[in-house]
Scaffold this motif. Structure first.
Motif, short mmCIF file in Angstrom:
data_model
loop_
_atom_site.label_atom_id
_atom_site.label_comp_id
_atom_site.label_asym_id
_atom_site.label_seq_id
_atom_site.Cartn_x
_atom_site.Cartn_y
_atom_site.Cartn_z
N VAL A 148 -18.41 -7.09 -3.27
CA VAL A 148 -17.48 -7.07 -2.14
C VAL A 148 -16.20 -6.36 -2.58
CG1 VAL A 148 -16.10 -8.46 -0.55
CG2 VAL A 148 -18.41 -9.20 -1.17
N VAL A 149 -15.71 -5.46 -1.74
CA VAL A 149 -14.45 -4.77 -2.01
C VAL A 149 -13.36 -5.40 -1.14
CG1 VAL A 149 -13.23 -2.58 -2.00
CG2 VAL A 149 -15.67 -2.64 -2.57
N VAL A 150 -12.29 -5.84 -1.77
CA VAL A 150 -11.18 -6.45 -1.03
C VAL A 150 -10.00 -5.49 -1.03
CG1 VAL A 150 -9.57 -8.38 -0.88
CG2 VAL A 150 -11.93 -8.77 -1.65
N PHE A 151 -9.60 -5.08 0.17
CA PHE A 151 -8.43 -4.20 0.35
C PHE A 151 -7.21 -5.07 0.64
CE2 PHE A 151 -12.18 -1.81 1.54
CZ PHE A 151 -11.98 -0.58 0.93
N ARG A 152 -6.06 -4.59 0.18
CA ARG A 152 -4.83 -5.35 0.45
C ARG A 152 -3.70 -4.43 0.85
NH1 ARG A 152 -3.92 -8.00 -4.08
NH2 ARG A 152 -4.16 -10.13 -3.39
N LEU A 153 -3.01 -4.80 1.93
CA LEU A 153 -1.75 -4.17 2.33
C LEU A 153 -0.67 -5.23 2.19
CD1 LEU A 153 -0.18 -1.77 3.57
CD2 LEU A 153 -0.68 -2.75 5.82
N ILE A 154 0.36 -4.93 1.41
CA ILE A 154 1.45 -5.87 1.21
C ILE A 154 2.77 -5.20 1.53
CG2 ILE A 154 1.61 -5.31 -1.26
CD1 ILE A 154 2.32 -8.28 -1.74
N LEU A 155 3.65 -5.91 2.23
CA LEU A 155 4.95 -5.36 2.63
C LEU A 155 5.97 -5.57 1.53
CD1 LEU A 155 5.01 -6.56 6.35
CD2 LEU A 155 4.28 -4.35 5.43
N ARG A 215 1.22 -10.30 3.03
CA ARG A 215 0.05 -9.50 2.68
C ARG A 215 -1.09 -9.72 3.66
NH1 ARG A 215 0.17 -12.49 -2.77
NH2 ARG A 215 2.32 -12.35 -2.06
N HIS A 216 -1.96 -8.75 3.70
CA HIS A 216 -3.16 -8.86 4.52
C HIS A 216 -4.34 -8.31 3.74
CE1 HIS A 216 -5.81 -8.93 7.98
NE2 HIS A 216 -6.14 -7.68 7.73
N HIS A 217 -5.41 -9.12 3.66
CA HIS A 217 -6.62 -8.69 2.97
C HIS A 217 -7.69 -8.32 3.98
CE1 HIS A 217 -4.74 -11.19 -0.26
NE2 HIS A 217 -5.20 -10.22 -1.01
N TRP A 219 -2.20 -3.70 12.24
CA TRP A 219 -2.39 -4.52 13.45
C TRP A 219 -1.88 -5.94 13.20
CZ3 TRP A 219 -5.33 -8.99 14.13
CH2 TRP A 219 -5.46 -9.42 15.46
N LYS A 220 -2.15 -6.47 12.02
CA LYS A 220 -1.71 -7.82 11.69
C LYS A 220 -0.19 -7.92 11.67
CE LYS A 220 -2.44 -12.06 10.19
NZ LYS A 220 -3.20 -13.07 10.98
N PHE A 249 -9.29 3.21 5.18
CA PHE A 249 -8.49 3.44 6.39
C PHE A 249 -8.57 2.23 7.31
CE2 PHE A 249 -8.67 8.40 6.38
CZ PHE A 249 -8.00 8.39 5.18
N GLU A 250 -9.77 1.65 7.42
CA GLU A 250 -9.93 0.47 8.28
C GLU A 250 -9.12 -0.70 7.73
OE1 GLU A 250 -13.54 -2.11 10.39
OE2 GLU A 250 -14.00 -0.64 8.82
N GLY A 251 -9.08 -0.81 6.39
CA GLY A 251 -8.28 -1.87 5.79
C GLY A 251 -6.80 -1.72 6.08
N ILE A 252 -6.30 -0.47 6.01
CA ILE A 252 -4.89 -0.22 6.33
C ILE A 252 -4.62 -0.54 7.80
CG2 ILE A 252 -3.08 1.53 6.47
CD1 ILE A 252 -4.50 3.00 4.17
#
Length: 281
Positions: free
Chosen positions: A139-146, A152-154, A174-175, A166-169
Motif C-alpha cells: 500500500v502506498v500512503v500519500f500525505r499532504l501537510i500544511l 495533514r491528510h493521508h 478538497w479536505k 495527483f489524486e492524493g494531492i
C-alpha cells in the motif's frame, strides 16, 4: 509562445492578487501575453527548442565553473573566454550567461522555514507492506501537510503512479477546502524530469497540474530530506501509531481507519499549541 513554467508563474502571481502590469514586469513578458495566459484553459502545448550558440556551447562547463566555483562576475568570465578563443559578440555572451544563471538558480527553490497560513503545503509518500484480509499487500500512503497548522491528510493507493500522486494531492486540497500558494515536493519523476543543477527540468504534467490550482511548485535539493521535514518526520508517527502491529479486513477498511487516524492527529493541535485545534491552515 511562453513556456509552461512561465504560464504556471503567471497564474500563481494572479492568484496572489497581482495585476497584469506587475505580472508582466515580473515574468518579463508583454501584458497581452499575461492576459492570454490567464484566459487560456490550459498551458501552451509546445515550445520551439532554444537554438544553442555554436560559439559559446564549447565553453559551457568552463563558464559554469567560473560562475559557481570561482565566483567570477560576468565581465571577468567574458575576459577569460576571449583569452580562450571566443570571438562572438558581447551581447550573445551575456544572453548565454543569463541562461546559465537561471539554470543554476533553480536548485535554490528548496526552502525550510516556518510559513504563514495558506502559504505552503508539502507532499510526499511512502510504501508499506500491510496485512490485509490475511495477505501482505503493498500500500502506498500519500500525505499532504500544511506548513503553518501542521494539519495533514493521508490518501492510500495500491500503486505509486503519477496519477495516484495527483489524486492524493487533490484529495488533500478538497479536505482543506483550498490550495496553498506553494507546494514542496521531492525530485521523483512524477514531478521532476531532471534534478541535476545544470539542467533542472520539471515534469510538464505536474506544471500543468500546479498551474490549474495556481500553486507554485518548489523542488527540494537531492538527498536533502530536512528541507521537507514537515512531511518526512510525520511518517514515523504513521508507522509507529497506525501501521505497526495492525491488520485490516480490506483495503477499504484500511482507508477508513486511516481517515480516523487523520481526524485524531489533526484534533490534537500543533506541538507548540497541543490544545489549540482551530489554528488557521
Amino acid at each position: 509562445m511562453i513556456s509552461v513554467e512561465a504560464w504556471t508563474t503567471i497564474r500563481y502571481l494572479k492568484a496572489q492578487g497581482l495585476g497584469t502590469r506587475t505580472i508582466a514586469k515580473e515574468v518579463g513578458v508583454a501584458r497581452n501575453t499575461v492576459k492570454h495566459a490567464l484566459r487560456s484553459e490550459g498551458p501552451p502545448r509546445y515550445q520551439r527548442p532554444p537554438r544553442p550558440n555554436p560559439k559559446l556551447e564549447p565553453f559551457r562547463e568552463e563558464v559554469r565553473r567560473m560562475l559557481t566555483n570561482d565566483h567570477f562576475i560576468g565581465s571577468r568570465i567574458h575576459k577569460e573566454l576571449r583569452k580562450r578563443g571566443y570571438d562572438g559578440s558581447q551581447m550573445a555572451f551575456y544572453r548565454f550567461l543569463k541562461k546559465i544563471k537561471a539554470e543554476e538558480g533553480k536548485t535554490k527553490a528548496c526552502i525550510r522555514y516556518e510559513t504563514l497560513p495558506g502559504q505552503q503545503g508539502q507532499f510526499d509518500w511512502s510504501p508499506y507492506t500491510v496485512p490485509i484480509s490475511g495477505s501482505l499487500i503493498r500500500v502506498v500512503v500519500f500525505r499532504l501537510i500544511l506548513g503553518f497548522s501542521r494539519k495533514r491528510h493521508h490518501f492510500a493507493s495500491l500503486n505509486g503512479s503519477q496519477a495516484s500522486a495527483f489524486e492524493g494531492i487533490e484529495h488533500g486540497l478538497w479536505k482543506f477546502s483550498g490550495a496553498p500558494k506553494e507546494l514542496v515536493v521531492d525530485n521523483d519523476r512524477a514531478f521532476v524530469i531532471s534534478a541535476h543543477p545544470a539542467h533542472f527540468k520539471w515534469n510538464r504534467r505536474f506544471l500543468e497540474f500546479c498551474g490549474h490550482y495556481s500553486m507554485r511548485p518548489i523542488a527540494c535539493r537531492v538527498r536533502n530530506p530536512r528541507a521537507k521535514g514537515k512531511v518526512e518526520r510525520p511518517f514515523y508517527q504513521l508507522e509507529e501509531h497506525f501501521i505497526k502491529g495492525r491488520s485490516f479486513d480490506s483495503f477499504e477498511h484500511f482507508c477508513r481507519e486511516l481517515e480516523r487516524f487523520d481526524e485524531e492527529i489533526n484534533s490534537r493541535g500543533t506541538p507548540d499549541n497541543p490544545g489549540k485545534t482551530d489554528r488557521p491552515v
